[in-house]
Enzyme design. Structure first.
Site, PDB file in Angstrom:
ATOM      1  N   LYS A  15     -30.276 -38.079  44.929  1.00  0.00           N
ATOM      2  CA  LYS A  15     -31.020 -39.168  45.587  1.00  0.00           C
ATOM      3  C   LYS A  15     -32.473 -38.796  45.769  1.00  0.00           C
ATOM      4  O   LYS A  15     -32.840 -37.612  45.755  1.00  0.00           O
ATOM      5  CB  LYS A  15     -30.391 -39.505  46.939  1.00  0.00           C
ATOM      6  CG  LYS A  15     -30.250 -38.338  47.936  1.00  0.00           C
ATOM      7  CD  LYS A  15     -31.497 -37.971  48.700  1.00  0.00           C
ATOM      8  CE  LYS A  15     -31.341 -36.729  49.569  1.00  0.00           C
ATOM      9  NZ  LYS A  15     -32.603 -36.237  50.129  1.00  0.00           N
ATOM     10  N   ASP A 142     -26.226 -36.048  54.275  1.00  0.00           N
ATOM     11  CA  ASP A 142     -26.484 -36.790  53.032  1.00  0.00           C
ATOM     12  C   ASP A 142     -25.218 -37.076  52.231  1.00  0.00           C
ATOM     13  O   ASP A 142     -25.277 -37.752  51.200  1.00  0.00           O
ATOM     14  CB  ASP A 142     -27.433 -35.989  52.116  1.00  0.00           C
ATOM     15  CG  ASP A 142     -28.839 -35.894  52.687  1.00  0.00           C
ATOM     16  OD1 ASP A 142     -29.158 -36.660  53.626  1.00  0.00           O
ATOM     17  OD2 ASP A 142     -29.616 -35.063  52.188  1.00  0.00           O
TER      18      ASP A 142
HETATM   19  P1  ATP Z   1     -30.776 -32.144  50.876  1.00  0.00           P
HETATM   20  O1  ATP Z   1     -31.714 -32.977  50.118  1.00  0.00           O
HETATM   21  O2  ATP Z   1     -29.470 -32.807  51.177  1.00  0.00           O
HETATM   22  O3  ATP Z   1     -31.374 -31.471  52.066  1.00  0.00           O
HETATM   23  P2  ATP Z   1     -31.053 -30.175  48.833  1.00  0.00           P
HETATM   24  O4  ATP Z   1     -30.935 -30.952  47.575  1.00  0.00           O
HETATM   25  O5  ATP Z   1     -32.412 -29.777  49.273  1.00  0.00           O
HETATM   26  O6  ATP Z   1     -30.309 -30.952  49.974  1.00  0.00           O
HETATM   27  P3  ATP Z   1     -28.845 -28.583  47.968  1.00  0.00           P
HETATM   28  O7  ATP Z   1     -29.063 -28.417  46.525  1.00  0.00           O
HETATM   29  O8  ATP Z   1     -27.844 -29.565  48.386  1.00  0.00           O
HETATM   30  O9  ATP Z   1     -30.221 -28.869  48.720  1.00  0.00           O
HETATM   31  O10 ATP Z   1     -28.450 -27.158  48.553  1.00  0.00           O
HETATM   32  C1  ATP Z   1     -29.068 -26.467  49.605  1.00  0.00           C
HETATM   33  C2  ATP Z   1     -28.449 -25.070  49.739  1.00  0.00           C
HETATM   34  O11 ATP Z   1     -27.054 -25.190  49.967  1.00  0.00           O
HETATM   35  C3  ATP Z   1     -28.617 -24.238  48.497  1.00  0.00           C
HETATM   36  O12 ATP Z   1     -29.705 -23.372  48.641  1.00  0.00           O
HETATM   37  C4  ATP Z   1     -27.306 -23.469  48.357  1.00  0.00           C
HETATM   38  O13 ATP Z   1     -27.445 -22.140  48.782  1.00  0.00           O
HETATM   39  C5  ATP Z   1     -26.320 -24.166  49.292  1.00  0.00           C
HETATM   40  N1  ATP Z   1     -25.184 -24.809  48.575  1.00  0.00           N
HETATM   41  C6  ATP Z   1     -23.927 -24.821  48.981  1.00  0.00           C
HETATM   42  N2  ATP Z   1     -23.134 -25.510  48.140  1.00  0.00           N
HETATM   43  C7  ATP Z   1     -23.914 -25.969  47.167  1.00  0.00           C
HETATM   44  C8  ATP Z   1     -23.670 -26.736  46.006  1.00  0.00           C
HETATM   45  N3  ATP Z   1     -22.451 -27.161  45.676  1.00  0.00           N
HETATM   46  N4  ATP Z   1     -24.733 -27.040  45.229  1.00  0.00           N
HETATM   47  C9  ATP Z   1     -25.970 -26.616  45.577  1.00  0.00           C
HETATM   48  N5  ATP Z   1     -26.245 -25.853  46.635  1.00  0.00           N
HETATM   49  C10 ATP Z   1     -25.236 -25.535  47.448  1.00  0.00           C
END
Ligand code: ATP
Length: 309
Positions: A15, A142
């Protein structure tokens, strides 16, 4: 006679936050949010197969940065569903990442949403979408949106969703970074920037009208992210991306969620390609992608049943 299915393949989108307004933390420590999510055509694929225990493997974009232990959101989603439904079998989950990790695009949340749906089908637990949504909210703010997709308004922690009336398709150019930003650290930087109380946030009604009008020019005027300044404090290099995009036909630019992904709104596919070319040539991003939104939420792609079915 029914037999266990062999494999379930579910896809869930990443998203961007078209608008993200933030207020001062509530007594429970969470910042109240008012946001408009849009699901875009960058996906996480989860394949679930029967197994005695819960395990996760990960390949694809930034896979090396993703844990495969019990802290993986896909693992936690499977465990939560198993506990909630009294399921005592396991699942082998394979995640193929398309959404950048720690990129502000909800990649982990998409994995959790896809896993809930995949395991519900694999185990035949038959929860209603609404029940899956409640479990989703327990996993992260989210996650419910990754289940529902399209365009939606999120309030509370971003997890209380209302579908938004949005027409048309928008073309976005995403500038990715291979160095992630931790969401909690961005909120801490926001706190430091706002020592005085900030009232509970509200969304501009004109933004909602812009979504209905399906006009990217109008929408571009309403792109807003209260976390942008905090993300820029932690990652000043994102300023270079925004500056390069400002010199292209981009109608508007925004840091996605807590960053570091930066999104530019294009008038259509032609301009999107031109913007992408300019950002690539400027070498300010690790990867540049053109995506469209809105797209649907977590959905079943394939349900392969065992030979005996
Ligand atoms: P948001 O926008 O919801 O805040 P994001 O996209 O910035 O999330 P994610 O990629 O969802 O961040 O992941 C954040 C952290 O969560 C990563 O640094 C990782 O260590 C941990 N993590 C746990 N499970 C997962 C997964 N399935 N995929 C990605 N990261 C994960």
């Amino acid at each position: 006679m029914s037999h266990p299915p062999h494999a379930v393949h579910v896809r869930a989108p990443g998203k961007i936050n078209i608008a993200l307004r933030v207020g001062s933390p509530r007594p429970d420590g969470y910042h109240p949010l008012a946001t408009v999510f849009q699901a875009v055509s960058l996906y996480e694929d989860v394949v679930a197969e029967p197994a005695p225990d819960i395990s996760v493997t990960v390949t694809g974009r930034h896979a090396a940065q993703v844990p495969t232990d019990r802290s993986n959101l896909a693992w936690r989603a499977a465990k939560l569903l198993a506990d909630a439904t009294g399921t005592d079998t396991g699942v082998r989950l394979h995640v193929t990442k398309g959404v950048p990790t720690a990129g502000g695009m909800g990649g982990g949340s998409a994995d959790a949403a896809a896993t809930l749906l995949a395991c519900d089908l694999l185990w035949g637990t038959g929860l209603a979408r609404e029940e899956l949504g409640e479990l989703a909210a327990e996993l992260g703010a989210d996650v419910p949106f990754a289940l529902t997709g399209h365009t939606a308004v999120g309030v509370g922690r971003g997890d209380v969703l209302t579908p938004a009336l949005a027409r048309g398709r928008f073309a976005w150019v995403l500038a990715l970074s291979d160095r992630g930003l931790s969401t909690p650290s961005v909120f801490r930087a926001w706190d430091a920037l706002h020592p005085d109380p900030v009232p509970s946030p509200v969304l501009d009604p004109d933004l909602m009208s812009a979504l209905v009008a399906a006009d990217p020019r109008t929408l571009a005027r309403h792109l807003v992210n209260d976390l942008q300044q905090a993300a820029l404090e932690l990652r000043p290099d994102l300023g270079d991306v925004l500056e390069v995009m400002a010199g292209t036909p981009a109608l508007g630019t925004i840091v996605s969620g807590s960053g570091p992904t930066v999104a530019a709104l294009a008038s259509g596919p032609g301009d999107a390609a031109r913007i992408a070319e300019a950002v690539t040539a400027a070498e300010v991003a690790s990867e540049v992608l053109v995506v469209t939104g809105p797209v649907q939420g977590a959905r079943l792609l394939e349900h392969v049943r065992g030979d005996d079915d």
